[in-house]
Design an enzyme around this catalytic site. Structure first.
Site, short mmCIF file in Angstrom:
data_model
loop_
_atom_site.label_atom_id
_atom_site.label_comp_id
_atom_site.label_asym_id
_atom_site.label_seq_id
_atom_site.Cartn_x
_atom_site.Cartn_y
_atom_site.Cartn_z
N HIS A 56 0.46 -1.29 0.07
CA HIS A 56 -0.06 -0.45 -0.04
C HIS A 56 1.06 1.40 0.22
O HIS A 56 -0.12 2.11 -0.43
CB HIS A 56 -0.78 0.27 0.83
CG HIS A 56 -1.82 -1.27 0.92
ND1 HIS A 56 -2.84 -1.23 2.45
CD2 HIS A 56 -2.80 -1.92 -0.47
CE1 HIS A 56 -3.25 -2.78 1.75
NE2 HIS A 56 -3.07 -2.62 0.30
N GLU B 192 -14.76 -7.89 -7.65
CA GLU B 192 -14.87 -8.73 -6.36
C GLU B 192 -15.81 -9.87 -6.60
O GLU B 192 -17.06 -9.48 -6.48
CB GLU B 192 -14.83 -8.08 -4.81
CG GLU B 192 -14.82 -9.04 -3.98
CD GLU B 192 -13.86 -9.95 -3.49
OE1 GLU B 192 -14.14 -10.70 -3.92
OE2 GLU B 192 -12.84 -9.37 -4.08
N ASP C 217 -15.45 -12.08 -12.19
CA ASP C 217 -13.92 -12.74 -11.28
C ASP C 217 -12.78 -11.76 -12.15
O ASP C 217 -13.11 -11.43 -13.11
CB ASP C 217 -13.72 -13.59 -11.88
CG ASP C 217 -12.15 -14.58 -11.94
OD1 ASP C 217 -11.25 -14.80 -13.51
OD2 ASP C 217 -12.10 -15.25 -10.29
N GLY C 218 -11.66 -11.72 -11.15
CA GLY C 218 -10.84 -10.77 -12.08
C GLY C 218 -9.93 -11.41 -12.41
O GLY C 218 -9.45 -10.47 -14.00
N ASP D 245 -3.93 -8.76 -7.39
CA ASP D 245 -3.28 -9.58 -6.29
C ASP D 245 -4.39 -10.28 -6.01
O ASP D 245 -5.04 -10.06 -4.94
CB ASP D 245 -3.43 -7.17 -4.88
CG ASP D 245 -3.69 -8.46 -3.52
OD1 ASP D 245 -2.69 -9.17 -3.20
OD2 ASP D 245 -3.54 -7.69 -2.40
#
Length: 286
Positions: free
Chosen positions: A18, A120, A145-146, A166
């Site tokens: 981050h 998400e 779905d990513g 990620d």
């Protein structure tokens, strides 16, 4: 490995990831043109550090809690201030009780002209993320779905921005999916900035990923367009949990490597477990 984020929110890996996210978005502020952030595996958005999942591991205590107490030099404090200010905004009573995930950190750094798309798939996490963003007009939560969303949302209309990949690393083929997903997205949007997060458990897997990403990113160029950043809080042993994590950053801002060397040098001691941690930063050439 199973990386359910509620158990690990605010740990050392989140801190590093981050900080990098905040530095890149701060850099994008230097031009007035709009940018877009695409978060492929966004999670729940906000994590309760007093809840049973976070308390079970307590990893935030040796992550964000230590950073908040660390004595940093003025130049480094200025570099991490955008990130720390966001964390503090979610903890107005000073006690650490909540930790914002990547979509909330990204949202806090959007200007009026900028946009966020957060993918998400898990229903509970998606519901929490929608609630955390409060139907914000600049932030769109997608039930997708990513790995499907990644090639679908590039290139964005803004033509500037960042893709954060990620994944939870719950399946054995996650490294391959990460490599393939990046390749498909980069083919459509080679000028975008990409952040790929990964756990360091098997050196062969991480080296193979870095080599693949660098080969794709550097194709047709003599410049190294892939920056590798890894941070370890303790030596890796067969029984250790997550003690080392990394990021591959494609098309990084030109200032990023120097900034991270200064930041991570000062985080080795406060984030280390049983001694100083260690970091690695290098430009990767295929």
């Amino acid at each position: 490995m199973n990386y359910r984020h509620a158990f690990h929110a605010g740990n050392f890996a989140d801190v590093i990831k981050h900080i990098v996210l905040a530095r890149i978005l701060t850099y994008l502020h230097e031009k007035p043109a709009a940018f877009r952030v695409i978060d492929t595996h966004a999670g729940a958005g906000l994590y309760d550090l007093t809840g049973s999942e976070a308390e079970r591991g307590g990893e935030w205590r040796t992550g964000i809690a230590r950073l908040m107490q660390a004595r940093l030099s003025e130049p480094v404090m200025a570099l991490v201030a955008p990130y720390l200010d966001i964390v503090r905004a979610f903890n107005p009573q000073r006690d650490l009780t909540a930790y914002p995930g990547s979509p909330l950190i990204a949202r806090a750094l959007l200007r009026p002209q900028d946009r966020l798309v957060a993918c998400e798939l898990e229903p509970n996490a998606r519901k929490q993320l929608i609630s955390a963003l409060r139907r914000d007009e600049q932030a769109r939560v997608v039930d997708l779905d990513g790995w499907t969303g990644l090639p679908a949302f590039v290139p964005p209309n803004e033509r500037r921005g960042l893709v954060l990949i990620d994944p939870p690393f719950e399946s054995r083929d996650e490294f391959k999916r990460l490599a393939d997903g990046f390749s498909a997205a980069h083919a459509k949007w080679p000028t975008g900035i990409y952040m790929l997060w990964y756990p360091v458990k098997e050196r062969r897997a991480t080296d193979t990923l870095a080599e693949h990403v660098a080969r794709v990113a550097n194709a047709g160029s003599s410049d190294a367009r892939c920056l590798r950043v890894e941070f370890s809080v303790a030596p890796q042993t067969p029984d250790s949990g997550l003690v080392s994590a990394g990021l591959l950053i494609v098309n990084p801002p030109w200032t990023l490597a120097g900034e991270l060397k200064a930041i991570l040098h000062e985080l080795e001691k406060p984030l280390g477990l049983g001694g100083a941690g260690r970091f690695r930063i290098e430009a990767v050439r295929a």
